[in-house]
Design an enzyme around this catalytic site. Sequence first.
Site, PDB file in Angstrom:
ATOM      1  CG  ASP A   1      -1.985   1.074   1.145  1.00 39.88           C
ATOM      2  OD1 ASP A   1      -3.166   0.747   1.332  1.00 39.88           O
ATOM      3  OD2 ASP A   1      -1.636   2.253   0.914  1.00 39.88           O
TER       4      ASP A   1
ATOM      5  CD  GLU B   1      -5.446  -1.831  -0.556  1.00 39.52           C
ATOM      6  OE1 GLU B   1      -6.129  -0.787  -0.693  1.00 39.52           O
ATOM      7  OE2 GLU B   1      -5.820  -2.789   0.116  1.00 39.52           O
TER       8      GLU B   1
HETATM    9  P1  TTP Z   1      -5.119   5.241   0.874  1.00 33.82           P
HETATM   10  O1  TTP Z   1      -4.141   4.163   0.600  1.00 33.82           O
HETATM   11  O2  TTP Z   1      -6.278   4.940   1.750  1.00 33.82           O
HETATM   12  O3  TTP Z   1      -4.406   6.478   1.522  1.00 33.82           O
HETATM   13  P2  TTP Z   1      -2.973   7.097   1.220  1.00 33.82           P
HETATM   14  O4  TTP Z   1      -2.206   6.276   0.266  1.00 33.82           O
HETATM   15  O5  TTP Z   1      -3.153   8.533   0.826  1.00 33.82           O
HETATM   16  O6  TTP Z   1      -2.296   7.103   2.634  1.00 33.82           O
HETATM   17  P3  TTP Z   1      -1.707   5.865   3.445  1.00 33.82           P
HETATM   18  O7  TTP Z   1      -0.255   6.192   3.624  1.00 33.82           O
HETATM   19  O8  TTP Z   1      -2.447   5.877   4.720  1.00 33.82           O
HETATM   20  O9  TTP Z   1      -1.952   4.631   2.645  1.00 33.82           O
HETATM   21  O10 TTP Z   1      -5.700   5.786  -0.480  1.00 33.82           O
HETATM   22  C1  TTP Z   1      -4.946   5.883  -1.665  1.00 33.82           C
HETATM   23  C2  TTP Z   1      -5.310   7.138  -2.419  1.00 33.82           C
HETATM   24  O11 TTP Z   1      -6.699   7.171  -2.652  1.00 33.82           O
HETATM   25  C3  TTP Z   1      -5.005   8.407  -1.651  1.00 33.82           C
HETATM   26  O12 TTP Z   1      -3.665   8.880  -1.845  1.00 33.82           O
HETATM   27  C4  TTP Z   1      -6.015   9.361  -2.173  1.00 33.82           C
HETATM   28  C5  TTP Z   1      -7.193   8.496  -2.567  1.00 33.82           C
HETATM   29  N1  TTP Z   1      -8.256   8.630  -1.557  1.00 33.82           N
HETATM   30  C6  TTP Z   1      -9.300   9.521  -1.801  1.00 33.82           C
HETATM   31  O13 TTP Z   1      -9.329  10.168  -2.857  1.00 33.82           O
HETATM   32  N2  TTP Z   1     -10.255   9.678  -0.856  1.00 33.82           N
HETATM   33  C7  TTP Z   1     -10.238   9.003   0.326  1.00 33.82           C
HETATM   34  O14 TTP Z   1     -11.131   9.190   1.162  1.00 33.82           O
HETATM   35  C8  TTP Z   1      -9.165   8.081   0.570  1.00 33.82           C
HETATM   36  C9  TTP Z   1      -9.111   7.321   1.869  1.00 33.82           C
HETATM   37  C10 TTP Z   1      -8.214   7.932  -0.401  1.00 33.82           C
HETATM   38 MG    MG Z   2      -2.031   4.185   0.523  1.00 36.29          MG
END
Ligand code: TTP
Ligand code: MG
Length: 446
Positions: free
Chosen positions: A22, A133
């Site tokens: 991820d 992911e």
């Molecule tokens: P995530 O993997 O949930 O979050 P992230 O990669 O930004 O942070 P983390 O280090 O905790 O993994 O989501 C991946 C991408 O999806 C994120 O960069 C932006 C998008 N996203 C949205 O647009 N809206 C949301 O509510 C979430 C959770 C993610």
């Molecule tokens: Mg992420």
Amino acid sequence: MDGPQLPGATVDAEDRIILHVDMDCFYASCERLREPELRGEPLVVGMGYEPGEGHGAVATASYEAREHGVESAQAIRQALDALPRAEDVGDDYDGVVGYYRPVDMEFYQSVAEEVKAILHDYAETVREVSIDEAYLDVTDRTGWDRVDGGDRTIAEGYGRHIKQQIGREVGVPASVGVAPNMSTAKIASDFDKPDGLTVVPPDDVTGFLDPLPVDEIHGVGPVTARELRELGIETAGDLADADPAPLVDRFGQRGRELYDRARGVDDREVTPTGEPKSLSRESAFTEATDEMDAKREQVRALAADVAARARSRGAMYRTIGIKVVTPPFDVNTRASSLPGPVDEPDLVESVALDLLEEFADEQVRKLGVRVSKLSFEEADQARLDGFEPADSPAGGDGMATPATDDAERVDRGRITDWIDADTGEASTEPGIEDRREGQSSLGEFE
Ligand code: TTP
Ligand code: MG
């Protein structure tokens, strides 16, 4: 499965090795690729956000911004309260400021493709679950054996290698979890974010899961967590020790699943996501070069590799293309379409070399070769020239087998998918950067 192992018991030979990747604050990390000066700064990426405006919602925030309470799905206005925008405060402002950028999905998608391409090089079976992911079944690529009689496993080295490869080749940070099943691997990748690597060998699963708050189990949201707490269940260990019957009464089949996950029991297989729409391999030069011989050599090696990969997957192609990245990051794609689908490695090489001619005088950072408009059904009939070993570049057809140097370079290249997810027609499209900068010159010929 759970409980102490009997003396002398060895790890079950059937134990799988599942790796979950991820990406860390993914959209923000992508923005930092284009604007390296944003590294280490609080950075907010807004959906429906426009520079200077206050509308929209936070898609993601860098870990520095999260320290100020900014989080995904928050309103931009709320984020601005917590973290004022650099442009909005005067020079005498001595608080922490944030940098805000609008979402640019095309760019993030192109970065994600580079990441996924690396993942496909490290596992036969890759399940892409979202833009940032994926699950990999790497059972046949690594092992749970301990290294030098210590705690570390070979699988840990494998996970570290993938992480480093993504960092080096794409330039974005990833967190990786490695465990004997999907749900534990997912929890593990989240365990030490950002830039985490958490490895949970089969005999550590229970010890790893037990102390975790129950909401860290994938599938337990805030509502379920509250209900579980009402039942006196705070940790994964509490859930594992609970009587499953009342859980099933309350949550149905999901109750049973969550109970199993808390015990580290998850038999789901990693099932791959769809057939690829295109196959490509790309490789960067250590330094940009205008040496045509070096470029040709690279293209030959990449073409051989892509053709071999297509054949091993039973894919025929109708379009052959190249990607040429010129400094700073201008992506140029050129492609040529054939009258019908073929499986002809020498054609991949000759078409790719022809397309390269246009860039004879250009400085080039990275080259790629792609075959697209794939069809899988007819591939068997089109193999008129006999079988080739699945993973070796085609030999015996007049094409040189890559020398060691080339082979090494090809190792650093990867299979990716440049195709547009919506149209399936990426081969004639300009690269993302081209489009952004309005340089959509195309030399495609049909
Ligand atoms: P995530 O993997 O949930 O979050 P992230 O990669 O930004 O942070 P983390 O280090 O905790 O993994 O989501 C991946 C991408 O999806 C994120 O960069 C932006 C998008 N996203 C949205 O647009 N809206 C949301 O509510 C979430 C959770 C993610
Ligand atoms: Mg992420």
